[in-house]
Scaffold this motif. Structure first.
Motif: not given
Ligand code: BGC
Length: 547
Positions: A144, A152, A154, A167
């Motif tokens: 990033s 990220t 999930d 994020d």
């Protein structure tokens, strides 16, 4: 035929709406506030206002995290306020350019909520989802911009999603034509509403390698070695994909449906940035103009000479839009001018003399220095995360000081979302109005003069190979030549004018240099602007370079 579109050689003024003018006392600037202050912008003599995002957003990245592309964030106003702003701007002769954020949305956007709900949802592949690598970690080594992996987790989908920034800013999958179509429709929504330009945020991040291959290490470690891990990779797979060119074509097609609507792209500072600007704007299938972040770090003779020769390599190809500052960068007065008024004035003149259009950031015309904030006053999640090598951006986003003697310098009746720095109050717009030596007056004078000089607005640029500490170039249009020479030192310098048959200095620029006896005397951090005619032998050479 000469390009006479409004944006060609125009000066844009970036407004960061949260920090421009508050009208409802909540401490956050709003669209009504921007409309109320348009007179100030028009009085500068710029051509357009570029509004940073005002769309519906959870405001975790202060508007760059969009949750509804077609709504105004209620804290900033309504669509009716936006329409009134556009109407007022047009009445003042100002064009309106707005941001388009296509690389990502907020995680609160209904598109993402649907996408993350399950792997078979309608928008399942509108974002970039990937299974974990063997061992359970992120799918590849992408990073990033704001620190940490670009992925990220999930838990709902049992997959990672790509996010280049925060994020909460999942990357859209622009390999999916349905996503592109949906974004094009949002562009139509605003163009139809009467905006004059669309600024495309972070265009180097529009596409990624669909095979998700790792990035290699940067070929040359940046010197000095950056604390920012992102700078140590060559970003050949996570960004800057060649297919982006087709996307830019779609964007151009969208704008072409509205005569007078221009497109402006923000190119990253990755290597080859000026080349990408030229490539992306070099023909009618690309953007109208583009700019690179941080093209210059200060008044450094070597860096500036390099920048001029690099931009001269692309010659007449493409149309850059230069800027030195913006809502992501420390303020020009501090980062580039070391707090020195004369240096900042010189940087202003240099910026406004480059071949291309120009974007200046609110407060640059007041010479505001970077604000120093206490830890408890920080709001930017990037600064709050404290990642080594990644600076927070609050210091460039504090509110505009309008009236030196008013509470919160006239920005708000309430408590401002970022503090009003004491040093900025003294530099308030009203205090500078009456001071003939103020930065505000220097901007007005230079912009008024630039407007009257077609060579400066639209002309070709030819760098002159001058010795340190002088930098110079010639801007030429239709047989008219304007000479610009900048003294980057704190000493008075004599410049030779032997190459010119005739020299007529232009004190209307606000820069007075004495020219006589085949030379000019240029004050410390001063400049010479002059109308010139070329000596014979040059004319031939010049005819070649300007052809
Ligand atoms: C904007 C930043 C923002 C980032 C991610 C950039 O191009 O200028 O302010 O944080 O996009 O949304």
């Amino acid at each position: 035929m000469a390009n006479t579109e409004w944006w060609h050689g125009a000066v844009l003024y970036e407004v960061y709406p949260r920090s421009f003018q508050d009208t409802d006392g909540d401490g956050v600037g709003d669209l009504r506030g921007v409309a109320a202050r348009l007179d100030h912008i028009a009085s500068l003599g710029v051509d357009a206002v570029w509004l940073a995002p005002f769309f519906a957003s959870p405001q975790k990245d202060f508007g760059y995290d969009v949750s509804d592309h077609r709504e105004v964030d209620p804290r900033l106003g309504t669509l009716a306020d936006f329409d009134a702003l556009v109407e007022r701007a047009h009445a003042l002769g100002l064009k309106v350019v707005i941001d388009q954020i296509w690389s990502h949305t907020s995680d609160a956007h209904p598109w993402f909520e649907d996408s993350r709900s399950c792997r078979s949802s309608a928008r399942s592949d509108w974002y970039v989802w990937a299974d974990p690598a063997e061992g359970g970690g992120p799918p590849n080594n992408w990073l990033s911009v704001f620190g940490g992996p670009a992925w990220t987790w999930d838990a709902g989908r049992g997959q990672f999603y790509l996010r280049r920034f925060l994020d909460c800013e999942p990357a859209l999958n622009l390999h999916n034509p349905a996503v592109v179509e949906a974004l094009v429709q949002t562009g139509h929504f605003w163009a139809y509403r009467g905006v004059d330009g669309l600024r495309f945020n972070a265009i180097d991040f529009l596409l990624h390698d669909p095979l998700l291959r790792d990035n290699p290490d940067a070929a040359h470690a940046p010197a000095p070695v950056s604390a920012k891990a992102f700078a140590r990779q060559a970003h050949v797979n996570d960004m800057m994909q060649s297919g982006a060119r087709n996307l830019l074509g779609r964007i151009r097609g969208l704008a072409d449906a509205y005569p007078g609507v221009c497109t402006l792209g923000e190119v990253s500072s990755q290597p080859g940035a000026l080349g990408r600007v030229a490539r992306y704007t070099g023909d009618d299938a690309g953007l109208h103009m583009a700019y690179a972040l941080r093209p210059l770090r200060g008044l450094d003779w070597h860096a500036l000479s390099r920048m001029l020769s690099e931009s001269a390599v692309s010659g007449e190809r493409g149309w850059p839009c230069w800027s030195f500052g913006g809502h992501d960068e420390a303020r020009v007065m501090t980062r580039m001018a070391d707090g020195c008024h004369a240096k900042a004035r010189l940087l202003m003149a240099l910026l406004l003399s480059m071949r291309g259009s120009v974007s200046i950031y609110q407060g640059e015309e007041l010479g505001l220095p970077q604000a120093e904030l206490e830890p408890g006053e920080l709001r930017d999640p990037v600064g709050l995360a404290g990642v080594p090598g990644i600076a927070g951006r609050d210091g460039a986003r504090t509110p505009m000081p309008w009236r030196a003697d008013a509470a919160q310098a006239g920005f708000t009746d309430g408590a401002p979302w970022l503090p009003m720095p004491a040093a900025h109050r003294a530099l308030a717009a009203d205090a500078q109005e009456s001071d003939p030596d103020s930065m505000l007056r220097a901007y007005r004078a230079f912009l008024a003069w630039r407007r009257r000089e077609p060579a400066l607005r639209r002309g070709a640029l030819r760098p002159l190979g001058l010795q340190e500490p002088l930098i110079g170039f010639l801007r030429s249009d239709g047989g008219e030549h304007v000479l610009a020479v900048f003294n980057l030192s704190g000493e008075t310098v004599r410049a030779s004018l032997a190459d010119f048959a005739w020299v007529s200095p232009c004190p209307e620029s606000g820069f007075a240099a004495e020219a006589s006896g085949g030379g000019a005397t240029i004050a410390p951090y001063g400049a010479l602007f002059a109308r010139v005619s070329l000596a014979q032998e040059w004319q031939e050479e010049a005819a070649l370079s300007f052809a």
